[in-house]
Design a protein around this motif. Sequence first.
Motif, PDB file in Angstrom:
ATOM      1  N   LEU A 109       0.827  -1.213   0.000  1.00  0.00           N
ATOM      2  CA  LEU A 109       0.000   0.000   0.000  1.00  0.00           C
ATOM      3  C   LEU A 109       0.858   1.259   0.000  1.00  0.00           C
ATOM      4  O   LEU A 109       0.522   2.243  -0.666  1.00  0.00           O
ATOM      5  CB  LEU A 109      -0.949  -0.003   1.198  1.00  0.00           C
ATOM      6  CG  LEU A 109      -2.178  -0.883   1.023  1.00  0.00           C
ATOM      7  CD1 LEU A 109      -2.921  -1.031   2.343  1.00  0.00           C
ATOM      8  CD2 LEU A 109      -3.095  -0.332  -0.055  1.00  0.00           C
ATOM      9  N   LYS A 110       1.975   1.258   0.717  1.00  0.00           N
ATOM     10  CA  LYS A 110       2.879   2.418   0.697  1.00  0.00           C
ATOM     11  C   LYS A 110       3.372   2.677  -0.718  1.00  0.00           C
ATOM     12  O   LYS A 110       3.413   3.815  -1.176  1.00  0.00           O
ATOM     13  CB  LYS A 110       4.071   2.194   1.633  1.00  0.00           C
ATOM     14  CG  LYS A 110       3.777   2.459   3.074  1.00  0.00           C
ATOM     15  CD  LYS A 110       5.033   2.273   3.917  1.00  0.00           C
ATOM     16  CE  LYS A 110       4.747   2.540   5.376  1.00  0.00           C
ATOM     17  NZ  LYS A 110       5.950   2.360   6.218  1.00  0.00           N
ATOM     18  N   VAL A 113       0.360   4.017  -2.807  1.00  0.00           N
ATOM     19  CA  VAL A 113       0.036   5.408  -2.459  1.00  0.00           C
ATOM     20  C   VAL A 113       1.123   6.346  -2.971  1.00  0.00           C
ATOM     21  O   VAL A 113       0.838   7.426  -3.496  1.00  0.00           O
ATOM     22  CB  VAL A 113      -0.160   5.546  -0.921  1.00  0.00           C
ATOM     23  CG1 VAL A 113      -0.212   7.001  -0.499  1.00  0.00           C
ATOM     24  CG2 VAL A 113      -1.434   4.824  -0.495  1.00  0.00           C
ATOM     25  N   CYS A 116       0.750   7.206  -6.791  1.00  0.00           N
ATOM     26  CA  CYS A 116      -0.409   7.989  -7.253  1.00  0.00           C
ATOM     27  C   CYS A 116      -0.130   9.470  -7.048  1.00  0.00           C
ATOM     28  O   CYS A 116       0.326   9.887  -5.992  1.00  0.00           O
ATOM     29  CB  CYS A 116      -1.659   7.576  -6.472  1.00  0.00           C
ATOM     30  SG  CYS A 116      -3.134   8.498  -6.962  1.00  0.00           S
ATOM     31  N   GLY A 118      -2.338  11.836  -6.904  1.00  0.00           N
ATOM     32  CA  GLY A 118      -3.315  12.416  -5.980  1.00  0.00           C
ATOM     33  C   GLY A 118      -3.765  13.810  -6.387  1.00  0.00           C
ATOM     34  O   GLY A 118      -4.002  14.660  -5.541  1.00  0.00           O
ATOM     35  N   CYS A 124      -4.969   7.144 -12.172  1.00  0.00           N
ATOM     36  CA  CYS A 124      -4.445   6.819 -10.845  1.00  0.00           C
ATOM     37  C   CYS A 124      -3.650   5.520 -10.926  1.00  0.00           C
ATOM     38  O   CYS A 124      -4.174   4.487 -11.328  1.00  0.00           O
ATOM     39  CB  CYS A 124      -5.574   6.667  -9.828  1.00  0.00           C
ATOM     40  SG  CYS A 124      -4.977   6.222  -8.184  1.00  0.00           S
ATOM     41  N   ILE A 126      -2.715   3.669  -8.612  1.00  0.00           N
ATOM     42  CA  ILE A 126      -3.248   2.648  -7.695  1.00  0.00           C
ATOM     43  C   ILE A 126      -4.229   1.757  -8.441  1.00  0.00           C
ATOM     44  O   ILE A 126      -4.141   0.528  -8.392  1.00  0.00           O
ATOM     45  CB  ILE A 126      -3.927   3.302  -6.466  1.00  0.00           C
ATOM     46  CG1 ILE A 126      -2.911   4.092  -5.646  1.00  0.00           C
ATOM     47  CG2 ILE A 126      -4.626   2.248  -5.611  1.00  0.00           C
ATOM     48  CD1 ILE A 126      -3.532   4.964  -4.560  1.00  0.00           C
TER      49      ILE A 126
END
Length: 186
Positions: A109-110, A113, A116, A118, A124, A126
């Motif tokens: 997940l790191k 994230v 992306c 954002g 995206c 992700i």
Amino acid sequence: MSRPMNIGEAAEAAGVSTKMIRHYEQIGLLPAAARTDSGYRQYGERDVSLLHFVRQSRRLGFSMDQIADLLGLWSNDRRTSREVKALAQGHLDALEEKMREIAEMQQTLKKLVGSCHGNDEPHCAILDELAVSSPEAPEPGAVGAKLVRKTGPKTHAQKASVREAPSVHADLMAWTRSIHAGPGHH
């Protein structure tokens, strides 16, 4: 011997709620309490000790079945410490495995994230990465498909194109964009 306690006093002494005491009695973890003539539960020091034991076991993440086994061992004068250690070691092994799994999820997940941007753009990384692992686009009406579609029903041609969506990443992304766009937007 001290005087009998009501359920509220026993709960306070053991650091648990009255609801949990009733639950433990209901599932057989705690023996049914003695009752007064008017039906009120009464607890003694042994009951409070059992409740402390259960509370400490729960804090360590033991399941109710494991706690029942531990209570059985605690009350058995013929137990061996080997039995107790084996039960605790099994729980420790399971916790360590869960921790490894969580650490792997956290690292993934790191990475996602961090990849992306954002920002206000629709792309995206992700979603791209999650789609790469997907074998093929879900069938219409499959789990999540209704959550993705924000517009009216699909035409027959759109339904056919969805059913024929190849498992290639780019086609999956195009398919999901077509669902967001709705009818008449290709």
